[in-house]
Write a protein that holds these residues in place. Structure first.
Motif, mmCIF file in Angstrom:
data_model
loop_
_atom_site.group_PDB
_atom_site.id
_atom_site.type_symbol
_atom_site.label_atom_id
_atom_site.label_comp_id
_atom_site.label_asym_id
_atom_site.label_seq_id
_atom_site.Cartn_x
_atom_site.Cartn_y
_atom_site.Cartn_z
ATOM 1 N N CYS A 99 -14.685 8.295 13.440
ATOM 2 C CA CYS A 99 -14.503 8.844 12.163
ATOM 3 C C CYS A 99 -14.882 10.136 11.910
ATOM 4 N N ILE A 100 -15.985 10.493 12.588
ATOM 5 C CA ILE A 100 -16.536 12.090 12.282
ATOM 6 C C ILE A 100 -15.590 12.866 12.925
ATOM 7 N N LYS A 101 -15.002 12.624 14.181
ATOM 8 C CA LYS A 101 -14.096 13.587 14.784
ATOM 9 C C LYS A 101 -13.112 13.894 13.847
ATOM 10 N N ILE A 102 -12.472 12.895 13.277
ATOM 11 C CA ILE A 102 -11.382 13.054 12.486
ATOM 12 C C ILE A 102 -11.490 13.480 11.084
ATOM 13 N N ILE A 103 -12.461 12.824 10.361
ATOM 14 C CA ILE A 103 -12.648 13.174 9.065
ATOM 15 C C ILE A 103 -13.555 14.578 8.752
ATOM 16 N N GLU A 104 -14.480 14.876 9.840
ATOM 17 C CA GLU A 104 -15.237 16.242 9.567
ATOM 18 C C GLU A 104 -14.479 17.488 10.315
ATOM 19 N N ASN A 105 -13.294 16.999 10.697
ATOM 20 C CA ASN A 105 -12.661 18.094 11.297
ATOM 21 C C ASN A 105 -11.912 19.022 10.179
ATOM 22 N N ASN A 106 -11.791 20.278 10.576
ATOM 23 C CA ASN A 106 -11.388 21.320 9.246
ATOM 24 C C ASN A 106 -9.993 21.179 8.998
ATOM 25 N N ASN A 107 -9.187 20.327 9.781
ATOM 26 C CA ASN A 107 -7.701 20.075 9.505
ATOM 27 C C ASN A 107 -7.564 18.577 9.576
ATOM 28 N N CYS A 108 -8.494 17.797 8.499
ATOM 29 C CA CYS A 108 -8.540 16.216 8.288
ATOM 30 C C CYS A 108 -7.147 15.992 7.825
ATOM 31 N N PRO A 109 -6.242 15.120 8.648
ATOM 32 C CA PRO A 109 -4.908 14.876 8.339
ATOM 33 C C PRO A 109 -4.888 13.920 7.367
ATOM 34 N N ILE A 110 -6.122 13.130 6.811
ATOM 35 C CA ILE A 110 -6.169 11.918 6.088
ATOM 36 C C ILE A 110 -6.125 12.647 4.630
ATOM 37 N N THR A 111 -5.289 12.169 3.743
ATOM 38 C CA THR A 111 -5.197 12.523 2.351
ATOM 39 C C THR A 111 -5.407 11.520 1.232
ATOM 40 N N ARG A 112 -5.778 10.196 1.830
ATOM 41 C CA ARG A 112 -5.686 9.294 0.739
ATOM 42 C C ARG A 112 -7.016 8.452 0.989
ATOM 43 N N LEU A 113 -7.845 7.941 0.076
ATOM 44 C CA LEU A 113 -9.220 7.529 0.396
ATOM 45 C C LEU A 113 -8.962 6.079 0.938
ATOM 46 N N ASP A 114 -7.858 5.447 0.543
ATOM 47 C CA ASP A 114 -7.615 4.174 1.068
ATOM 48 C C ASP A 114 -7.351 4.151 2.382
ATOM 49 N N ILE A 138 0.751 -1.326 0.165
ATOM 50 C CA ILE A 138 0.082 -0.015 -0.039
ATOM 51 C C ILE A 138 0.951 1.114 0.133
ATOM 52 N N ASN A 139 0.383 2.201 -0.404
ATOM 53 C CA ASN A 139 1.072 3.552 -0.704
ATOM 54 C C ASN A 139 0.833 4.187 0.569
ATOM 55 N N LEU A 140 1.523 4.836 1.297
ATOM 56 C CA LEU A 140 1.395 5.344 2.750
ATOM 57 C C LEU A 140 1.044 6.799 2.554
ATOM 58 N N ASP A 141 0.163 7.293 3.397
ATOM 59 C CA ASP A 141 -0.546 8.449 3.219
ATOM 60 C C ASP A 141 0.481 9.601 3.724
ATOM 61 N N PRO A 142 0.689 10.585 2.806
ATOM 62 C CA PRO A 142 1.847 11.631 3.277
ATOM 63 C C PRO A 142 1.128 12.631 4.404
ATOM 64 N N GLY A 143 -0.087 12.300 4.485
ATOM 65 C CA GLY A 143 -0.489 13.274 5.861
ATOM 66 C C GLY A 143 -0.417 12.743 7.086
ATOM 67 N N GLY A 144 0.125 11.313 7.278
ATOM 68 C CA GLY A 144 0.441 11.007 8.410
ATOM 69 C C GLY A 144 -0.224 9.693 8.754
ATOM 70 N N TYR A 145 0.047 8.963 9.796
ATOM 71 C CA TYR A 145 -0.439 7.695 10.350
ATOM 72 C C TYR A 145 -1.005 7.729 11.687
ATOM 73 N N PHE A 146 -1.598 6.555 11.941
ATOM 74 C CA PHE A 146 -2.676 6.531 13.362
ATOM 75 C C PHE A 146 -2.045 5.081 13.853
ATOM 76 N N ILE A 147 -1.987 5.331 15.279
ATOM 77 C CA ILE A 147 -1.678 3.995 16.326
ATOM 78 C C ILE A 147 -3.119 3.917 16.834
ATOM 79 N N ILE A 148 -3.781 2.815 16.578
ATOM 80 C CA ILE A 148 -5.258 2.855 17.296
ATOM 81 C C ILE A 148 -5.158 1.591 18.346
ATOM 82 N N TYR A 149 -5.660 2.192 19.421
ATOM 83 C CA TYR A 149 -6.067 1.188 20.575
ATOM 84 C C TYR A 149 -7.032 1.430 21.424
ATOM 85 N N ILE A 150 -7.608 0.493 22.115
ATOM 86 C CA ILE A 150 -8.725 0.678 23.144
ATOM 87 C C ILE A 150 -8.200 1.093 24.686
#
Length: 122
Positions: free
Chosen positions: A82-97, A16-28
């Motif tokens: 998802c709403i908190k991250i994607i609907e944020n005015n400064n969404c860091p995600i740049t790739r749909l995948d 996969i091509n990495l997102d130049p916008g950054g990455y996330f470490i997910i945990y509960i």
């Protein structure tokens, strides 16, 4: 015919091509009933590898890397996160995948949280 589990394992090994916008470490956080996502900026070098913007070192996927998160998102459900991250005015995600991947992982984390199971990010 392959099972869904076999198909998932195979698909997880694809390039996969990495997102130049950054990455996330997910945990509960079971004690707080939260899904958490630490967000980190990165730079993608000419070899397609993620690089720490400060040290210019390649970020290892095999060894634990100690970096301070640029932002931490928390929520009670995958949808809320998802709403908190994607609907944020400064969404860091740049790739749909990348957005689709995060949605799948947040859903897995939500299921693990609600079912009292351990969550491991794919």
């Amino acid at each position: 015919m392959k099972t869904v589990e076999q198909l998932d394992k195979k698909l997880s090994k694809r390039y996969i091509n990495l997102d130049p916008g950054g990455y996330f470490i997910i945990y509960i956080d079971s004690s707080q009933d939260l899904i958490c996502a630490k967000y980190f900026t990165n730079i993608i070098n000419d070899k397609g590898l993620a690089v720490d913007p400060e040290s210019r070192e390649v970020i290892s996927v095999k060894n634990k890397v100690t970096r301070n998160a640029d932002q931490i998102f928390t929520a009670r459900s995958a949808k809320e996160l998802c709403i908190k991250i994607i609907e944020n005015n400064n969404c860091p995600i740049t790739r749909l995948d990348h957005a689709a991947y995060l949605g799948r992982e947040f859903t897995k984390a939500e299921l693990a949280l609600t079912q009292g199971r351990k969550y491991i990010q794919d």
